[in-house]
Design a protein around this motif. Sequence first.
Motif, PDB file in Angstrom:
ATOM      1  N   TYR A 188       1.012  -1.133  -0.130  1.00  0.00           N
ATOM      2  CA  TYR A 188      -0.063  -0.041   0.138  1.00  0.00           C
ATOM      3  C   TYR A 188       0.766   1.249   0.006  1.00  0.00           C
ATOM      4  O   TYR A 188       0.405   2.431   0.215  1.00  0.00           O
ATOM      5  CB  TYR A 188      -0.890   0.081   1.170  1.00  0.00           C
ATOM      6  N   SER A 189       2.176   1.158   0.005  1.00  0.00           N
ATOM      7  CA  SER A 189       3.114   2.302  -0.064  1.00  0.00           C
ATOM      8  C   SER A 189       3.560   2.645  -1.451  1.00  0.00           C
ATOM      9  O   SER A 189       4.546   3.419  -1.550  1.00  0.00           O
ATOM     10  CB  SER A 189       4.153   2.139   0.937  1.00  0.00           C
ATOM     11  N   VAL A 190       3.318   1.641  -2.445  1.00  0.00           N
ATOM     12  CA  VAL A 190       3.705   2.005  -3.775  1.00  0.00           C
ATOM     13  C   VAL A 190       2.931   3.045  -4.672  1.00  0.00           C
ATOM     14  O   VAL A 190       1.673   2.515  -4.627  1.00  0.00           O
ATOM     15  CB  VAL A 190       3.961   0.533  -4.417  1.00  0.00           C
ATOM     16  N   ASN A 191       3.622   4.009  -4.969  1.00  0.00           N
ATOM     17  CA  ASN A 191       2.703   4.993  -5.911  1.00  0.00           C
ATOM     18  C   ASN A 191       2.843   4.231  -7.300  1.00  0.00           C
ATOM     19  O   ASN A 191       3.603   4.611  -8.137  1.00  0.00           O
ATOM     20  CB  ASN A 191       3.259   6.302  -5.821  1.00  0.00           C
ATOM     21  N   TYR A 192       1.733   3.585  -7.537  1.00  0.00           N
ATOM     22  CA  TYR A 192       1.488   2.907  -8.766  1.00  0.00           C
ATOM     23  C   TYR A 192       1.442   3.851  -9.998  1.00  0.00           C
ATOM     24  O   TYR A 192       2.006   3.464 -10.941  1.00  0.00           O
ATOM     25  CB  TYR A 192       0.297   1.749  -8.554  1.00  0.00           C
ATOM     26  N   SER A 244      -1.216   1.741   5.134  1.00  0.00           N
ATOM     27  CA  SER A 244      -0.043   1.105   5.332  1.00  0.00           C
ATOM     28  C   SER A 244       0.457   1.218   6.647  1.00  0.00           C
ATOM     29  O   SER A 244       0.860   0.293   7.644  1.00  0.00           O
ATOM     30  CB  SER A 244       1.117   1.874   4.233  1.00  0.00           C
ATOM     31  N   PHE A 300      -2.199   2.876  -3.646  1.00  0.00           N
ATOM     32  CA  PHE A 300      -1.102   3.704  -2.926  1.00  0.00           C
ATOM     33  C   PHE A 300      -2.015   4.517  -1.815  1.00  0.00           C
ATOM     34  O   PHE A 300      -2.800   5.254  -2.159  1.00  0.00           O
ATOM     35  CB  PHE A 300      -0.728   4.924  -3.771  1.00  0.00           C
ATOM     36  N   ASN A 301      -1.759   4.153  -0.432  1.00  0.00           N
ATOM     37  CA  ASN A 301      -2.541   4.852   0.728  1.00  0.00           C
ATOM     38  C   ASN A 301      -1.774   4.520   1.635  1.00  0.00           C
ATOM     39  O   ASN A 301      -1.706   3.546   2.407  1.00  0.00           O
ATOM     40  CB  ASN A 301      -3.828   3.710   0.698  1.00  0.00           C
ATOM     41  N   ILE A 302      -1.024   5.462   1.749  1.00  0.00           N
ATOM     42  CA  ILE A 302       0.099   5.453   3.069  1.00  0.00           C
ATOM     43  C   ILE A 302      -0.718   5.247   4.305  1.00  0.00           C
ATOM     44  O   ILE A 302       0.029   4.642   5.174  1.00  0.00           O
ATOM     45  CB  ILE A 302       0.827   6.720   3.063  1.00  0.00           C
ATOM     46  N   GLU A 321       2.185   6.855 -10.315  1.00  0.00           N
ATOM     47  CA  GLU A 321       3.421   7.618 -10.604  1.00  0.00           C
ATOM     48  C   GLU A 321       4.385   6.824 -11.540  1.00  0.00           C
ATOM     49  O   GLU A 321       4.865   7.235 -12.463  1.00  0.00           O
ATOM     50  CB  GLU A 321       4.248   7.989  -9.454  1.00  0.00           C
ATOM     51  N   ASN A 375       9.165   6.189  -1.724  1.00  0.00           N
ATOM     52  CA  ASN A 375       7.828   5.837  -1.341  1.00  0.00           C
ATOM     53  C   ASN A 375       7.843   5.124   0.000  1.00  0.00           C
ATOM     54  O   ASN A 375       7.109   5.372   1.212  1.00  0.00           O
ATOM     55  CB  ASN A 375       7.123   4.771  -2.100  1.00  0.00           C
TER      56      ASN A 375
END
Length: 286
Positions: free
Chosen positions: A71-75, A114, A109-111, A77, A169
């Motif tokens: 959930y920390s990967v900015n897909y 995470s 992507f949802n910090i 981007e 990220n």
Amino acid sequence: LKFSLYQDSSQINEDLLNGEIDMIDQVLDTYLTQYEEHPDISLKKYNSYIIRQIALNNKRINSTWRRAISYSVNYDEIIDTQSIRGIKMNSPFANIMQYYNDTLDFPIFNITRSREILHAAGIGLNLGLYDDDAWIQKANDPTPLNRLNISFLIGNEFQENVSYILEENLKLIGIDLIPIGITWSEYINILLNLDQGWDAIGLAFTGWGLDVNHPYGIYELYESNGDINMAQIDDAYLNSLLDAALNTTDEDELESIYNEVQRYLVEESNPYIWLYQDNGYFAFKS
């Protein structure tokens, strides 16, 4: 019709440009622009079975950290900035594969999510849920919450760029990610698991594609004793699902099993970061 066999993928693309053959079904990215601009060549795009993913070493990274990383990967981007010719994934199966299921709670992507996963496991409780600076400072600390490496092929611009995107990220969840460039021979050593190659990696880029429209081929990728289990998955429940799928021909049962395989992989196990599914191209004389 005349079919020609080639061992060199660059040569087959060159021969189409030179008019020596009429059609190819594996267009290299480096030739796409030339084909698009060529007055006598047409392109036809299709969704391929090839998926691009990053293995998370399951021996070194537990399920809590794997879920938090997912959930920390900015897909967006990665896809938007790296000129990717493909589509974002929402299942570990390619979207043209039999039993593909797109109704999953696939990581985005949802910090905040995470950090919630980490807090629920008692990790980073002194770091505020919305305090980016505190998490980044912890990642840069001599004792980060976690320290991992990611291996990329030297000369592969995409892998290198994505490695540095992920480095930034993952700072947001207190991870010090160290990009390490490796040569092709070193990468082969890892793939063959020589000198405990798989044990040495934290994260590593992989690609995977099937030759048939059926997911039984994923057995070697996800089963504990699979020949290409680069993520070092050793999961009794997943093994039982894969074994059950190999021991039935009932279509309803197979659909149920493979739905659960997909759900379990993306909602609980998260052994890979699934990046995107390749677009393929036919190129032919107009």
